[in-house]
Design a protein around this motif. Structure first.
Motif, PDB file in Angstrom:
ATOM      1  N   ASP A 136       0.839  -1.210   0.000  1.00  0.00           N
ATOM      2  CA  ASP A 136       0.000   0.000   0.000  1.00  0.00           C
ATOM      3  C   ASP A 136       0.869   1.252   0.000  1.00  0.00           C
ATOM      4  OD1 ASP A 136      -2.346  -1.462  -0.016  1.00  0.00           O
ATOM      5  OD2 ASP A 136      -2.685  -1.297   2.149  1.00  0.00           O
ATOM      6  N   GLU A 137       1.913   1.244   0.823  1.00  0.00           N
ATOM      7  CA  GLU A 137       2.834   2.382   0.889  1.00  0.00           C
ATOM      8  C   GLU A 137       3.490   2.636  -0.471  1.00  0.00           C
ATOM      9  OE1 GLU A 137       7.339   3.011   2.518  1.00  0.00           O
ATOM     10  OE2 GLU A 137       5.995   1.841   3.802  1.00  0.00           O
ATOM     11  N   LEU A 138       3.968   1.575  -1.093  1.00  0.00           N
ATOM     12  CA  LEU A 138       4.622   1.707  -2.399  1.00  0.00           C
ATOM     13  C   LEU A 138       3.643   2.190  -3.468  1.00  0.00           C
ATOM     14  CD1 LEU A 138       6.811  -1.530  -2.374  1.00  0.00           C
ATOM     15  CD2 LEU A 138       7.619   0.832  -2.156  1.00  0.00           C
ATOM     16  N   THR A 139       2.429   1.661  -3.450  1.00  0.00           N
ATOM     17  CA  THR A 139       1.415   2.059  -4.435  1.00  0.00           C
ATOM     18  C   THR A 139       1.095   3.541  -4.307  1.00  0.00           C
ATOM     19  OG1 THR A 139       0.477  -0.168  -4.449  1.00  0.00           O
ATOM     20  CG2 THR A 139      -0.935   1.610  -5.258  1.00  0.00           C
ATOM     21  N   LYS A 140       0.937   4.013  -3.074  1.00  0.00           N
ATOM     22  CA  LYS A 140       0.651   5.437  -2.847  1.00  0.00           C
ATOM     23  C   LYS A 140       1.797   6.307  -3.358  1.00  0.00           C
ATOM     24  CE  LYS A 140      -2.464   4.667   1.013  1.00  0.00           C
ATOM     25  NZ  LYS A 140      -2.560   4.513   2.453  1.00  0.00           N
TER      26      LYS A 140
ATOM     27  N   TYR B 243       2.402   7.376 -11.459  1.00  0.00           N
ATOM     28  CA  TYR B 243       2.132   6.024 -11.948  1.00  0.00           C
ATOM     29  C   TYR B 243       0.633   5.795 -12.109  1.00  0.00           C
ATOM     30  CZ  TYR B 243       1.528   0.943 -11.706  1.00  0.00           C
ATOM     31  OH  TYR B 243       1.145  -0.346 -11.936  1.00  0.00           O
ATOM     32  N   ILE B 244       0.255   5.273 -13.259  1.00  0.00           N
ATOM     33  CA  ILE B 244      -1.137   4.884 -13.517  1.00  0.00           C
ATOM     34  C   ILE B 244      -1.120   3.397 -13.865  1.00  0.00           C
ATOM     35  CG2 ILE B 244      -3.154   5.212 -14.982  1.00  0.00           C
ATOM     36  CD1 ILE B 244      -2.080   8.081 -15.500  1.00  0.00           C
ATOM     37  N   PRO B 245      -1.751   2.565 -13.037  1.00  0.00           N
ATOM     38  CA  PRO B 245      -1.728   1.128 -13.315  1.00  0.00           C
ATOM     39  C   PRO B 245      -2.382   0.803 -14.661  1.00  0.00           C
ATOM     40  CG  PRO B 245      -2.790   1.586 -11.207  1.00  0.00           C
ATOM     41  CD  PRO B 245      -2.528   2.897 -11.865  1.00  0.00           C
ATOM     42  N   THR B 246      -1.758  -0.096 -15.406  1.00  0.00           N
ATOM     43  CA  THR B 246      -2.328  -0.569 -16.659  1.00  0.00           C
ATOM     44  C   THR B 246      -3.195  -1.778 -16.329  1.00  0.00           C
ATOM     45  OG1 THR B 246      -0.380   0.153 -17.840  1.00  0.00           O
ATOM     46  CG2 THR B 246      -1.797  -1.428 -18.970  1.00  0.00           C
TER      47      THR B 246
ATOM     48  N   ASP C   2     -14.071  -9.432 -15.956  1.00  0.00           N
ATOM     49  CA  ASP C   2     -15.050  -8.388 -16.234  1.00  0.00           C
ATOM     50  C   ASP C   2     -15.483  -7.770 -14.907  1.00  0.00           C
ATOM     51  OD1 ASP C   2     -16.855  -6.746 -17.466  1.00  0.00           O
ATOM     52  OD2 ASP C   2     -18.325  -8.320 -17.899  1.00  0.00           O
ATOM     53  N   ILE C   3     -14.600  -6.908 -14.347  1.00  0.00           N
ATOM     54  CA  ILE C   3     -14.844  -6.286 -13.053  1.00  0.00           C
ATOM     55  C   ILE C   3     -14.535  -4.795 -13.145  1.00  0.00           C
ATOM     56  CG2 ILE C   3     -14.463  -8.351 -11.667  1.00  0.00           C
ATOM     57  CD1 ILE C   3     -11.577  -7.461 -11.231  1.00  0.00           C
ATOM     58  N   GLU C   4     -14.879  -4.067 -12.104  1.00  0.00           N
ATOM     59  CA  GLU C   4     -14.653  -2.624 -12.075  1.00  0.00           C
ATOM     60  C   GLU C   4     -13.159  -2.297 -12.031  1.00  0.00           C
ATOM     61  OE1 GLU C   4     -17.065  -0.312 -12.411  1.00  0.00           O
ATOM     62  OE2 GLU C   4     -18.408  -2.022 -12.676  1.00  0.00           O
ATOM     63  N   GLU C   5     -12.827  -1.082 -12.465  1.00  0.00           N
ATOM     64  CA  GLU C   5     -11.437  -0.631 -12.555  1.00  0.00           C
ATOM     65  C   GLU C   5     -10.721  -0.704 -11.199  1.00  0.00           C
ATOM     66  OE1 GLU C   5      -8.678   0.282 -15.386  1.00  0.00           O
ATOM     67  OE2 GLU C   5     -10.771  -0.213 -15.710  1.00  0.00           O
ATOM     68  N   GLU C   6     -11.391  -0.309 -10.131  1.00  0.00           N
ATOM     69  CA  GLU C   6     -10.781  -0.323  -8.798  1.00  0.00           C
ATOM     70  C   GLU C   6     -10.419  -1.751  -8.378  1.00  0.00           C
ATOM     71  OE1 GLU C   6     -12.328   0.770  -4.403  1.00  0.00           O
ATOM     72  OE2 GLU C   6     -12.562   2.375  -5.895  1.00  0.00           O
ATOM     73  N   GLU C   7     -11.299  -2.699  -8.696  1.00  0.00           N
ATOM     74  CA  GLU C   7     -11.019  -4.102  -8.376  1.00  0.00           C
ATOM     75  C   GLU C   7      -9.831  -4.612  -9.185  1.00  0.00           C
ATOM     76  OE1 GLU C   7     -14.772  -6.685  -7.442  1.00  0.00           O
ATOM     77  OE2 GLU C   7     -15.328  -5.199  -8.979  1.00  0.00           O
ATOM     78  N   LYS C   8      -9.728  -4.172 -10.440  1.00  0.00           N
ATOM     79  CA  LYS C   8      -8.593  -4.571 -11.281  1.00  0.00           C
ATOM     80  C   LYS C   8      -7.288  -4.099 -10.660  1.00  0.00           C
ATOM     81  CE  LYS C   8     -10.908  -4.778 -15.768  1.00  0.00           C
ATOM     82  NZ  LYS C   8     -10.889  -4.304 -17.154  1.00  0.00           N
ATOM     83  N   GLU C   9      -7.266  -2.854 -10.152  1.00  0.00           N
ATOM     84  CA  GLU C   9      -6.062  -2.334  -9.522  1.00  0.00           C
ATOM     85  C   GLU C   9      -5.687  -3.173  -8.311  1.00  0.00           C
ATOM     86  OE1 GLU C   9      -5.865   1.875  -8.785  1.00  0.00           O
ATOM     87  OE2 GLU C   9      -6.803   2.339 -10.717  1.00  0.00           O
TER      88      GLU C   9
END
Length: 191
Positions: free
Chosen positions: A128-132, A139-142, A149-156
């Motif tokens: 979590d620290e590294l992601t923040k 950084y924008i996750p690809t 077939d799920i929401e963008e937040e779940e994909k991240e």
């Protein structure tokens, strides 16, 4: 040569090269073309290539998974599900991705979403620290290759739970800052 043409996006030329070879193409050659189909999201050619690969290696789960992934990246969820169902019907299973890291002479193993490690709470806190920090840095996750077939937040969330990321986070919290971290996967190596 097939791999080079395919990576360059010249899929038709790569396919033509295979058809014009003086000998029958093996699974490595067809696999290179299938990999290029994934990069360039060509579902039509990938279906044809998979048929060839199934003839050569009917037991190889990687071929089915790759085609399913190609369908998923093109948002063809029903087709992806059919491929996965076909694998189940044929009793073909994909081995789970797994990562190992050695710290102080002990090998630690991680699976995707793993919460069994005694330090898993600290590992996820480090992730979590590294992601923040990465998001603050731009950084924008690809999420194109999160194949559900799920929401963008779940994909991240799924991206953050890969076995290699868990192993790296464990290495970061378990070793001095100057330590080289080496993670080995059952599917590929990361250095």
């Amino acid at each position: 040569m097939v791999d080079l043409l395919g990576r360059a996006g010249l899929l038709d030329e790569a396919h033509q090269m295979i058809r014009n070879m003086p000998m029958e193409a093996n699974a490595i050659v067809w696999g290179a073309l299938l990999g290029a189909c994934r990069i360039h999201r060509d579902t039509q050619l990938s279906e044809l290539v998979l048929k060839q690969l199934i003839e050569l290696e009917p037991w190889n789960s990687g071929n089915y998974v790759l085609l399913s992934n190609i369908y998923s990246t093109n948002l063809k969820w029903d087709e992806a599900a059919k491929i996965r169902l076909s694998m189940n019907d044929k009793g073909i299973q994909k081995p789970p991705g797994c990562s190992w890291i050695e710290v102080e002479g002990i090998i630690h193993e991680f699976l995707v979403g793993d919460k069994y490690h005694p330090l898993s709470e600290k590992i996820y806190a480090k992730l979590d620290e590294l992601t923040k920090k990465m998001k603050v840095a731009g950084y924008i996750p690809t999420t194109d290759y999160v194949l559900f077939d799920i929401e963008e937040e779940e994909k991240e969330h799924f991206l953050g739970c890969h076995s290699e990321k868990l192993a790296i986070a464990f290495g970061l919290i378990s070793t001095p800052p100057t330590t080289v971290i080496r993670v080995v996967k059952n599917l590929k190596s990361l250095w």
